[in-house]
Design a protein around this motif. Structure first.
Motif, short mmCIF file in Angstrom:
data_model
loop_
_atom_site.label_atom_id
_atom_site.label_comp_id
_atom_site.label_asym_id
_atom_site.label_seq_id
_atom_site.Cartn_x
_atom_site.Cartn_y
_atom_site.Cartn_z
N TYR A 1 39.28 142.99 -59.96
CA TYR A 1 39.21 143.50 -61.51
C TYR A 1 40.29 143.24 -62.01
O TYR A 1 41.38 143.68 -61.92
CB TYR A 1 38.59 144.82 -61.54
CG TYR A 1 37.17 145.14 -60.91
CD1 TYR A 1 36.06 144.74 -61.50
CD2 TYR A 1 37.19 145.82 -59.82
CE1 TYR A 1 35.00 145.13 -61.29
CE2 TYR A 1 35.98 146.05 -59.51
CZ TYR A 1 34.81 145.81 -60.06
OH TYR A 1 33.42 146.06 -59.34
N ILE B 1 36.89 139.04 -64.03
CA ILE B 1 36.81 139.37 -62.52
C ILE B 1 37.19 138.01 -61.74
O ILE B 1 36.91 136.72 -62.15
CB ILE B 1 35.63 139.66 -62.08
CG1 ILE B 1 34.94 141.12 -62.32
CG2 ILE B 1 35.43 139.45 -60.44
CD1 ILE B 1 33.69 141.42 -62.03
N THR C 1 32.30 140.02 -49.80
CA THR C 1 32.70 139.69 -51.10
C THR C 1 33.76 140.39 -51.56
O THR C 1 34.03 141.47 -51.36
CB THR C 1 31.48 140.04 -51.97
OG1 THR C 1 30.22 139.44 -51.67
CG2 THR C 1 31.83 139.74 -53.61
N ARG D 1 31.73 131.56 -66.79
CA ARG D 1 32.08 131.59 -65.48
C ARG D 1 32.91 130.42 -65.49
O ARG D 1 32.70 129.27 -66.17
CB ARG D 1 31.21 131.78 -64.36
CG ARG D 1 30.13 131.05 -64.52
CD ARG D 1 28.94 131.18 -63.24
NE ARG D 1 27.85 130.63 -63.62
CZ ARG D 1 26.84 130.65 -62.50
NH1 ARG D 1 27.23 131.13 -61.14
NH2 ARG D 1 25.80 130.19 -62.76
N THR E 1 29.84 148.11 -61.30
CA THR E 1 29.23 147.72 -60.23
C THR E 1 28.38 148.70 -59.52
O THR E 1 29.07 149.58 -58.92
CB THR E 1 29.94 146.83 -59.05
OG1 THR E 1 30.88 145.73 -59.55
CG2 THR E 1 29.29 146.44 -57.92
N LEU F 1 35.91 141.27 -55.19
CA LEU F 1 36.00 141.11 -56.42
C LEU F 1 37.47 141.92 -57.07
O LEU F 1 37.57 143.07 -56.71
CB LEU F 1 34.74 141.92 -57.15
CG LEU F 1 33.43 141.66 -56.68
CD1 LEU F 1 32.31 142.51 -57.48
CD2 LEU F 1 33.21 140.07 -57.26
N ASP G 1 24.15 139.11 -52.12
CA ASP G 1 24.86 138.29 -51.96
C ASP G 1 24.82 137.59 -50.43
O ASP G 1 24.91 138.55 -49.42
CB ASP G 1 26.50 138.78 -52.05
CG ASP G 1 26.78 139.05 -53.48
OD1 ASP G 1 25.90 139.09 -54.49
OD2 ASP G 1 28.05 139.37 -53.48
N TYR H 1 35.00 135.25 -63.43
CA TYR H 1 33.81 135.72 -64.32
C TYR H 1 34.33 136.72 -65.71
O TYR H 1 35.18 137.27 -65.48
CB TYR H 1 32.78 136.54 -63.68
CG TYR H 1 32.19 135.83 -62.28
CD1 TYR H 1 31.65 134.79 -62.40
CD2 TYR H 1 31.98 136.75 -61.19
CE1 TYR H 1 31.20 134.12 -61.27
CE2 TYR H 1 31.33 136.46 -60.08
CZ TYR H 1 31.00 135.18 -60.13
OH TYR H 1 30.31 134.46 -58.79
N ARG I 1 36.53 136.31 -58.17
CA ARG I 1 35.94 136.52 -56.92
C ARG I 1 36.21 135.37 -55.88
O ARG I 1 36.30 134.10 -56.06
CB ARG I 1 34.27 136.50 -57.26
CG ARG I 1 33.64 136.86 -55.91
CD ARG I 1 32.11 136.31 -55.75
NE ARG I 1 31.92 136.28 -54.46
CZ ARG I 1 30.63 136.14 -54.18
NH1 ARG I 1 29.59 136.44 -55.14
NH2 ARG I 1 30.01 136.37 -52.73
N THR I 2 36.28 135.98 -54.73
CA THR I 2 36.15 135.11 -53.30
C THR I 2 35.46 136.02 -52.23
O THR I 2 34.74 136.91 -52.44
CB THR I 2 37.74 134.54 -53.03
OG1 THR I 2 37.54 133.74 -51.87
CG2 THR I 2 38.64 135.81 -52.79
N ASP I 3 35.61 135.53 -51.07
CA ASP I 3 35.07 136.35 -49.79
C ASP I 3 35.84 136.39 -48.88
O ASP I 3 36.74 135.17 -48.47
CB ASP I 3 33.87 135.35 -49.67
CG ASP I 3 32.83 135.34 -50.62
OD1 ASP I 3 32.28 136.05 -51.21
OD2 ASP I 3 33.01 133.88 -51.30
#
Length: 251
Positions: free
Chosen positions: A182, A242, A178, A96, A195, A180, A154, A141, A244-246
Protein backbone atom coordinates in the motif's frame (compact mmCIF):
# COMPACT_ATOMS: atom_id res chain seq x y z
CA UNK A 1 -5.89 -12.65 -11.91
CA UNK A 2 -9.01 -12.40 -9.74
CA UNK A 3 -11.53 -15.17 -10.29
CA UNK A 4 -15.08 -14.96 -9.02
CA UNK A 5 -16.15 -17.24 -6.21
CA UNK A 6 -17.66 -19.81 -8.56
CA UNK A 7 -14.25 -20.38 -10.15
CA UNK A 8 -12.09 -21.16 -7.13
CA UNK A 9 -10.77 -24.56 -8.23
CA UNK A 10 -9.14 -23.51 -11.50
CA UNK A 11 -5.91 -24.87 -12.85
CA UNK A 12 -2.93 -22.54 -12.63
CA UNK A 13 -1.76 -20.49 -15.58
CA UNK A 14 1.59 -21.51 -17.05
CA UNK A 15 2.27 -17.94 -18.18
CA UNK A 16 0.99 -15.36 -15.72
CA UNK A 17 2.69 -12.48 -17.50
CA UNK A 18 0.32 -11.48 -20.27
CA UNK A 19 1.74 -10.56 -23.66
CA UNK A 20 1.04 -6.86 -23.20
CA UNK A 21 3.02 -6.84 -19.94
CA UNK A 22 5.92 -8.82 -21.38
CA UNK A 23 6.15 -6.48 -24.37
CA UNK A 24 6.48 -3.34 -22.26
CA UNK A 25 9.89 -1.94 -21.54
CA UNK A 26 10.43 -1.79 -17.75
CA UNK A 27 10.22 1.76 -16.43
CA UNK A 28 13.08 3.54 -14.71
CA UNK A 29 11.86 2.92 -11.17
CA UNK A 30 12.96 5.46 -8.55
CA UNK A 31 15.77 4.35 -6.22
CA UNK A 32 14.96 3.02 -2.77
CA UNK A 33 15.84 6.06 -0.68
CA UNK A 34 16.53 6.12 2.18
CA UNK A 35 18.31 2.77 2.35
CA UNK A 36 15.88 0.03 3.33
CA UNK A 37 14.74 -1.20 5.69
CA UNK A 38 14.42 1.98 7.73
CA UNK A 39 12.99 0.04 10.68
CA UNK A 40 13.34 -3.62 11.57
CA UNK A 41 10.69 -5.55 9.67
CA UNK A 42 8.44 -7.65 11.92
CA UNK A 43 5.89 -9.79 10.08
CA UNK A 44 2.75 -10.28 12.14
CA UNK A 45 -0.42 -12.33 11.92
CA UNK A 46 -3.16 -9.80 12.75
CA UNK A 47 -6.11 -12.20 12.90
CA UNK A 48 -6.27 -15.06 15.43
CA UNK A 49 -7.03 -18.31 13.64
CA UNK A 50 -5.80 -17.00 10.28
CA UNK A 51 -2.08 -16.99 11.05
CA UNK A 52 -1.45 -19.24 8.02
CA UNK A 53 -3.52 -17.11 5.63
CA UNK A 54 -2.85 -13.40 6.34
CA UNK A 55 0.43 -11.69 7.31
CA UNK A 56 1.23 -7.98 7.62
CA UNK A 57 4.60 -6.23 7.43
CA UNK A 58 4.14 -2.68 8.68
CA UNK A 59 6.60 0.10 7.81
CA UNK A 60 7.99 -1.87 4.90
CA UNK A 61 8.49 1.42 3.06
CA UNK A 62 8.70 4.86 4.67
CA UNK A 63 6.03 7.42 3.76
CA UNK A 64 8.57 9.53 1.83
CA UNK A 65 9.41 6.64 -0.50
CA UNK A 66 5.71 5.86 -0.97
CA UNK A 67 5.09 9.49 -1.91
CA UNK A 68 7.95 9.44 -4.42
CA UNK A 69 6.60 6.27 -5.98
CA UNK A 70 3.04 7.57 -6.25
CA UNK A 71 4.34 10.65 -8.04
CA UNK A 72 6.32 8.41 -10.39
CA UNK A 73 3.50 5.93 -10.98
CA UNK A 74 1.20 8.75 -12.05
CA UNK A 75 3.46 9.18 -15.10
CA UNK A 76 2.98 5.56 -16.27
CA UNK A 77 0.43 4.65 -18.98
CA UNK A 78 -2.32 3.28 -16.76
CA UNK A 79 -5.29 1.57 -18.43
CA UNK A 80 -8.80 1.35 -17.02
CA UNK A 81 -10.25 -2.13 -16.62
CA UNK A 82 -13.08 -3.02 -19.00
CA UNK A 83 -16.57 -2.29 -17.74
CA UNK A 84 -17.65 -5.88 -18.36
CA UNK A 85 -15.34 -8.62 -16.98
CA UNK A 86 -14.45 -11.73 -18.95
CA UNK A 87 -16.34 -14.92 -18.18
CA UNK A 88 -15.23 -16.28 -14.78
CA UNK A 89 -13.57 -13.04 -13.67
CA UNK A 90 -14.77 -10.89 -10.79
CA UNK A 91 -16.05 -7.38 -11.57
CA UNK A 92 -13.53 -4.68 -10.86
CA UNK A 93 -13.04 -1.05 -11.77
CA UNK A 94 -9.55 0.41 -11.43
CA UNK A 95 -6.62 1.76 -13.40
CA UNK A 96 -3.59 -0.43 -13.75
CA UNK A 97 -0.16 -0.97 -15.26
CA UNK A 98 1.61 -4.32 -15.69
CA UNK A 99 5.17 -5.05 -16.70
CA UNK A 100 7.50 -8.03 -16.64
CA UNK A 101 10.57 -6.80 -14.73
CA UNK A 102 12.77 -9.46 -13.06
CA UNK A 103 15.32 -6.85 -11.98
CA UNK A 104 12.76 -4.81 -10.05
CA UNK A 105 11.28 -7.92 -8.42
CA UNK A 106 14.79 -8.91 -7.31
CA UNK A 107 15.33 -5.42 -5.87
CA UNK A 108 12.10 -5.72 -3.88
CA UNK A 109 13.22 -9.10 -2.56
CA UNK A 110 16.89 -8.40 -1.85
CA UNK A 111 17.24 -4.64 -1.23
CA UNK A 112 14.37 -4.00 1.18
CA UNK A 113 14.98 -6.48 4.00
CA UNK A 114 12.01 -8.57 2.85
CA UNK A 115 13.97 -11.77 2.20
CA UNK A 116 15.50 -11.75 5.68
CA UNK A 117 12.18 -10.90 7.33
CA UNK A 118 10.18 -13.68 5.67
CA UNK A 119 12.77 -16.43 5.82
CA UNK A 120 13.22 -16.46 9.59
CA UNK A 121 12.87 -19.96 11.00
CA UNK A 122 9.52 -19.28 12.64
CA UNK A 123 7.91 -18.34 9.29
CA UNK A 124 9.55 -20.70 6.81
CA UNK A 125 6.75 -23.26 6.95
CA UNK A 126 4.10 -20.68 6.04
CA UNK A 127 5.02 -20.06 2.43
CA UNK A 128 4.37 -23.47 0.90
CA UNK A 129 7.95 -24.28 -0.06
CA UNK A 130 11.42 -22.84 -0.48
CA UNK A 131 10.93 -19.17 -1.36
CA UNK A 132 13.38 -18.04 -4.04
CA UNK A 133 12.08 -14.62 -4.99
CA UNK A 134 9.14 -12.56 -6.19
CA UNK A 135 7.03 -12.77 -9.31
CA UNK A 136 8.54 -10.49 -11.99
CA UNK A 137 5.02 -9.70 -13.19
CA UNK A 138 4.73 -6.32 -11.44
CA UNK A 139 1.25 -4.84 -11.23
CA UNK A 140 0.38 -1.27 -10.28
CA UNK A 141 -3.20 -0.50 -9.25
CA UNK A 142 -4.89 2.84 -8.69
CA UNK A 143 -8.36 2.88 -7.18
CA UNK A 144 -10.06 6.28 -7.38
CA UNK A 145 -13.38 7.36 -5.92
CA UNK A 146 -16.07 4.81 -6.78
CA UNK A 147 -13.64 2.09 -7.88
CA UNK A 148 -13.48 -1.39 -6.32
CA UNK A 149 -12.66 -5.08 -6.83
CA UNK A 150 -15.55 -7.46 -6.17
CA UNK A 151 -15.28 -10.79 -4.31
CA UNK A 152 -12.76 -13.16 -5.86
CA UNK A 153 -9.98 -15.68 -5.30
CA UNK A 154 -6.36 -15.27 -6.43
CA UNK A 155 -5.00 -18.12 -8.56
CA UNK A 156 -1.49 -19.46 -8.23
CA UNK A 157 0.72 -19.36 -11.31
CA UNK A 158 3.78 -21.09 -12.71
CA UNK A 159 6.69 -18.68 -13.08
CA UNK A 160 10.21 -19.00 -14.46
CA UNK A 161 12.82 -16.96 -12.57
CA UNK A 162 16.47 -16.29 -13.36
CA UNK A 163 19.02 -17.45 -10.82
CA UNK A 164 19.90 -14.42 -8.71
CA UNK A 165 23.64 -15.06 -8.41
CA UNK A 166 24.27 -16.47 -11.88
CA UNK A 167 24.35 -14.85 -15.30
CA UNK A 168 22.65 -17.85 -16.92
CA UNK A 169 20.14 -20.44 -15.87
CA UNK A 170 16.52 -20.40 -14.77
CA UNK A 171 14.49 -21.89 -11.97
CA UNK A 172 10.93 -23.18 -12.19
CA UNK A 173 8.62 -21.85 -9.47
CA UNK A 174 5.01 -21.40 -8.54
CA UNK A 175 3.40 -18.53 -6.67
CA UNK A 176 1.90 -19.19 -3.24
CA UNK A 177 1.13 -15.84 -1.59
CA UNK A 178 -0.06 -12.49 -2.92
CA UNK A 179 1.91 -9.38 -1.86
CA UNK A 180 0.18 -6.01 -1.81
CA UNK A 181 2.24 -2.91 -1.00
CA UNK A 182 0.00 0.00 0.00
CA UNK A 183 1.39 3.36 -1.06
CA UNK A 184 -1.50 5.49 0.23
CA UNK A 185 -4.00 5.39 3.07
CA UNK A 186 -6.21 7.72 5.08
CA UNK A 187 -3.09 9.75 5.81
CA UNK A 188 -3.04 10.79 2.14
CA UNK A 189 -6.83 11.21 1.93
CA UNK A 190 -7.84 7.72 0.83
CA UNK A 191 -11.18 6.77 2.35
CA UNK A 192 -12.43 3.20 2.03
CA UNK A 193 -10.52 0.66 -0.04
CA UNK A 194 -10.17 -1.94 2.70
CA UNK A 195 -9.15 -5.45 1.65
CA UNK A 196 -11.90 -7.60 3.13
CA UNK A 197 -11.58 -11.35 3.68
CA UNK A 198 -14.44 -13.78 4.27
CA UNK A 199 -13.58 -16.84 6.28
CA UNK A 200 -16.26 -19.25 5.05
CA UNK A 201 -16.34 -18.74 1.26
CA UNK A 202 -19.37 -16.48 1.42
CA UNK A 203 -19.87 -12.74 1.64
CA UNK A 204 -21.20 -12.29 5.15
CA UNK A 205 -20.71 -9.04 7.13
CA UNK A 206 -20.67 -11.08 10.35
CA UNK A 207 -17.66 -13.07 9.14
CA UNK A 208 -15.64 -10.38 7.41
CA UNK A 209 -12.06 -9.48 8.28
CA UNK A 210 -11.20 -6.00 7.02
CA UNK A 211 -7.61 -4.80 6.57
CA UNK A 212 -7.45 -1.02 6.12
CA UNK A 213 -4.66 0.41 3.92
CA UNK A 214 -1.62 1.76 5.78
CA UNK A 215 0.96 3.74 3.88
CA UNK A 216 4.08 1.61 3.40
CA UNK A 217 2.50 -1.62 4.69
CA UNK A 218 2.75 -5.01 3.02
CA UNK A 219 -0.27 -7.31 3.09
CA UNK A 220 0.50 -10.92 2.28
CA UNK A 221 -2.26 -13.47 1.87
CA UNK A 222 -2.21 -17.07 0.79
CA UNK A 223 -3.59 -17.83 -2.65
CA UNK A 224 -4.38 -20.82 -4.84
CA UNK A 225 -6.73 -23.53 -3.57
CA UNK A 226 -6.44 -22.25 0.02
CA UNK A 227 -7.16 -18.62 -0.89
CA UNK A 228 -9.76 -16.84 1.19
CA UNK A 229 -12.64 -15.17 -0.61
CA UNK A 230 -11.82 -11.47 -0.57
CA UNK A 231 -12.61 -8.11 -2.12
CA UNK A 232 -11.19 -4.62 -2.47
CA UNK A 233 -13.86 -2.40 -0.94
CA UNK A 234 -14.92 0.70 -2.84
CA UNK A 235 -12.81 3.82 -2.43
CA UNK A 236 -15.11 6.70 -1.45
CA UNK A 237 -12.56 9.52 -1.53
CA UNK A 238 -8.96 10.05 -2.58
CA UNK A 239 -6.87 7.36 -4.27
CA UNK A 240 -5.59 3.95 -3.21
CA UNK A 241 -2.28 3.05 -4.86
CA UNK A 242 -0.89 -0.50 -4.69
CA UNK A 243 2.10 -2.38 -6.07
CA UNK A 244 1.42 -6.09 -6.36
CA UNK A 245 3.64 -9.12 -6.83
CA UNK A 246 3.73 -12.68 -5.39
CA UNK A 247 5.97 -15.00 -3.43
CA UNK A 248 7.59 -17.68 -5.64
CA UNK A 249 8.67 -21.07 -4.32
CA UNK A 250 10.67 -23.82 -6.01
CA UNK A 251 8.55 -26.41 -7.77
Amino acid sequence: MGKDKSAKKKQPSSNPTVASAAALKPPNWPPFQPTLPVLELSPEAPIPGLEDKIVLVRNFWPKTLCRDYVNFLKTLPLTTTPGRPKRGEAPRVNDRFRVDDPRFSQRLWLETGLKDALLVESLRNLWGGDVVGLNPNIRVYRYSQGQYFDCHYDDFNLVTLPYINESTGIISTKTTWTLLLYLTSATEGCVGGETVFYTHDRKSPKEEVAIAPETGMLLLHKHGNDCLLHEGRQVTAGEKWIIRTDLCVKK
